[in-house]
Design a protein around this motif. Structure first.
Motif, short mmCIF file in Angstrom:
data_model
loop_
_atom_site.label_atom_id
_atom_site.label_comp_id
_atom_site.label_asym_id
_atom_site.label_seq_id
_atom_site.Cartn_x
_atom_site.Cartn_y
_atom_site.Cartn_z
N ALA A 182 -2.48 6.80 -11.74
CA ALA A 182 -2.42 7.24 -10.34
C ALA A 182 -3.70 6.82 -9.62
O ALA A 182 -3.65 6.31 -8.50
CB ALA A 182 -2.24 8.75 -10.27
N GLY A 183 -4.83 7.00 -10.27
CA GLY A 183 -6.11 6.62 -9.65
C GLY A 183 -6.19 5.12 -9.40
O GLY A 183 -6.65 4.69 -8.34
N ALA A 184 -5.74 4.34 -10.35
CA ALA A 184 -5.78 2.88 -10.19
C ALA A 184 -4.87 2.44 -9.05
O ALA A 184 -5.23 1.57 -8.24
CB ALA A 184 -5.38 2.19 -11.49
N ARG A 185 -3.69 3.01 -8.98
CA ARG A 185 -2.75 2.64 -7.91
C ARG A 185 -3.28 3.12 -6.55
O ARG A 185 -3.12 2.44 -5.55
CB ARG A 185 -1.37 3.20 -8.20
N TRP A 186 -3.89 4.29 -6.54
CA TRP A 186 -4.48 4.81 -5.30
C TRP A 186 -5.58 3.87 -4.83
O TRP A 186 -5.66 3.52 -3.66
CB TRP A 186 -5.01 6.21 -5.55
N ALA A 187 -6.44 3.43 -5.74
CA ALA A 187 -7.53 2.51 -5.38
C ALA A 187 -6.98 1.19 -4.87
O ALA A 187 -7.50 0.64 -3.89
CB ALA A 187 -8.44 2.28 -6.59
N ALA B 182 0.83 -1.20 0.00
CA ALA B 182 0.00 0.00 0.00
C ALA B 182 0.87 1.26 0.00
O ALA B 182 0.60 2.20 -0.74
CB ALA B 182 -0.94 0.00 1.21
N ARG B 183 1.91 1.27 0.82
CA ARG B 183 2.82 2.42 0.85
C ARG B 183 3.48 2.64 -0.50
O ARG B 183 3.60 3.77 -0.98
CB ARG B 183 3.88 2.24 1.93
N MET B 184 3.92 1.54 -1.13
CA MET B 184 4.56 1.66 -2.44
C MET B 184 3.57 2.19 -3.47
O MET B 184 3.88 3.10 -4.24
CB MET B 184 5.09 0.30 -2.89
N LEU B 185 2.36 1.63 -3.48
CA LEU B 185 1.36 2.08 -4.46
C LEU B 185 0.98 3.54 -4.25
O LEU B 185 0.79 4.28 -5.22
CB LEU B 185 0.13 1.18 -4.39
N LEU B 186 0.89 3.96 -3.00
CA LEU B 186 0.60 5.37 -2.73
C LEU B 186 1.73 6.26 -3.24
O LEU B 186 1.48 7.31 -3.84
CB LEU B 186 0.37 5.60 -1.23
N GLY C 199 11.05 1.19 -15.01
CA GLY C 199 10.26 0.29 -15.84
C GLY C 199 8.87 0.04 -15.27
O GLY C 199 8.26 -0.98 -15.49
N SER C 200 8.37 0.99 -14.51
CA SER C 200 7.10 0.78 -13.83
C SER C 200 5.90 0.92 -14.75
O SER C 200 4.79 0.65 -14.34
CB SER C 200 6.96 1.78 -12.68
N GLY C 201 6.14 1.37 -15.97
CA GLY C 201 5.01 1.56 -16.87
C GLY C 201 4.34 2.90 -16.65
O GLY C 201 3.30 3.17 -17.21
N LEU C 202 4.92 3.75 -15.82
CA LEU C 202 4.34 5.06 -15.59
C LEU C 202 5.00 6.04 -16.53
O LEU C 202 6.12 6.48 -16.31
CB LEU C 202 4.59 5.50 -14.14
N GLY C 203 4.34 6.36 -17.58
CA GLY C 203 4.87 7.36 -18.49
C GLY C 203 4.70 8.72 -17.89
O GLY C 203 4.30 8.87 -16.74
N MET D 198 3.77 5.56 -5.65
CA MET D 198 3.71 5.54 -7.11
C MET D 198 2.60 6.44 -7.63
O MET D 198 2.79 7.18 -8.59
CB MET D 198 3.51 4.11 -7.60
N SER D 199 1.42 6.39 -6.99
CA SER D 199 0.31 7.21 -7.47
C SER D 199 0.59 8.68 -7.24
O SER D 199 0.29 9.50 -8.10
CB SER D 199 -1.00 6.80 -6.80
N ASN D 200 1.21 9.02 -6.12
CA ASN D 200 1.56 10.42 -5.87
C ASN D 200 2.58 10.91 -6.89
O ASN D 200 2.48 12.02 -7.39
CB ASN D 200 2.10 10.59 -4.45
N GLY D 201 3.56 10.08 -7.22
CA GLY D 201 4.56 10.45 -8.22
C GLY D 201 3.95 10.63 -9.59
O GLY D 201 4.28 11.56 -10.32
N ALA D 202 3.03 9.74 -9.96
CA ALA D 202 2.37 9.84 -11.26
C ALA D 202 1.53 11.11 -11.33
O ALA D 202 1.54 11.81 -12.34
CB ALA D 202 1.51 8.61 -11.52
N ALA D 203 0.82 11.41 -10.26
CA ALA D 203 -0.02 12.61 -10.25
C ALA D 203 0.85 13.87 -10.31
O ALA D 203 0.51 14.82 -11.03
CB ALA D 203 -0.90 12.62 -9.01
N GLU D 204 1.97 13.87 -9.60
CA GLU D 204 2.85 15.04 -9.62
C GLU D 204 3.42 15.25 -11.02
O GLU D 204 3.49 16.39 -11.51
CB GLU D 204 3.99 14.87 -8.61
N ARG D 205 3.84 14.14 -11.68
CA ARG D 205 4.37 14.26 -13.05
C ARG D 205 3.29 14.77 -13.99
O ARG D 205 3.55 15.59 -14.87
CB ARG D 205 4.93 12.93 -13.54
N ALA D 206 2.07 14.28 -13.82
CA ALA D 206 0.98 14.70 -14.69
C ALA D 206 0.70 16.20 -14.52
O ALA D 206 0.52 16.91 -15.51
CB ALA D 206 -0.28 13.89 -14.40
#
Length: 193
Positions: free
Chosen positions: A177-182, A119-123, A163-167, A125-133
């Motif tokens: 980010a939403g999927a990882r947050w969920a 959960a910590r890792m996914l959070l 290589g996380s697949g997060l463009g 990752m989602s925070n990083g994806a949202a910040e990049r977006a």
């Protein structure tokens, strides 16, 4: 004054470095003299991994945890694999870490430690994806980059972390980010249940 405090901090740091070096020397001695299949070798690699992890030397820690897993008693495999997943995560290799967490949860679905770590890792990752977006959206609005491209103006701005697949295109990262947050919230709900 300030000079005495700095000197004390320097001495504390120096002593901590000495203790780390002494501990690592003990571990090295055990691994070089004990049988490669002994419990002592397993424990030495495990402890060396923990030493490296406390210093945030995650690549070295991972190598030690992987070495420990070759001689591990069965009851120590799950904690070792959790340590490996943690190191992969901290090294930015999210896809590998997520795969390890998934395999562990397949075997033991209610592992609180595994659920909490994932959960910590996914959070993160989602925070990083949202910040990049958000950053890419702001960059596009200012005319700084190609539409749908990363801040570097290239295919993904070089931010496909580990290589996380997060463009880094804004439109693609918000759903990720939403999927990882969920998923993280689902893990947290299982921990709290």
């Amino acid at each position: 004054g300030g000079g005495g405090g700095c000197s004390l901090l320097d001495r504390v740091a120096e002593r901590a470095q000495q203790r780390f070096a002494e501990a690592l020397a003990c571990v090295t001695q055990v691994t070089s003299t004990a049988s490669s299949t002994s419990t002592a070798t397993f424990a030495a690699h495990y402890e060396a991994g923990k030493l490296h992890a406390t210093r945030r030397a995650y690549a070295a820690a991972l190598a030690q945890f992987e070495a420990a897993s070759t001689t591990s008693p069965p009851e120590a495999l799950m904690p070792l694999r959790l340590q490996c997943a943690w190191c992969q995560w901290r090294l930015g290799k999210f896809a590998i870490a997520e795969a390890i967490y998934t395999r562990l949860l397949d075997a033991l679905p209610l592992s609180l430690h595994c659920l909490a770590d994932r959960a910590r890792m996914l959070l993160e990752m989602s925070n990083g994806a949202a910040e990049r977006a958000r950053a890419n959206s702001a960059s596009s609005e200012e005319g700084g980059g190609l539409p749908g491209a990363g801040a570097g103006g290239g295919h993904n701005g070089g931010s496909n972390v580990g290589g996380s697949g997060l463009g880094s295109s804004g439109a693609a990262d918000f759903p990720a980010a939403g999927a990882r947050w969920a998923a993280a919230l689902g893990d947290i709900e299982l921990v709290l249940a």
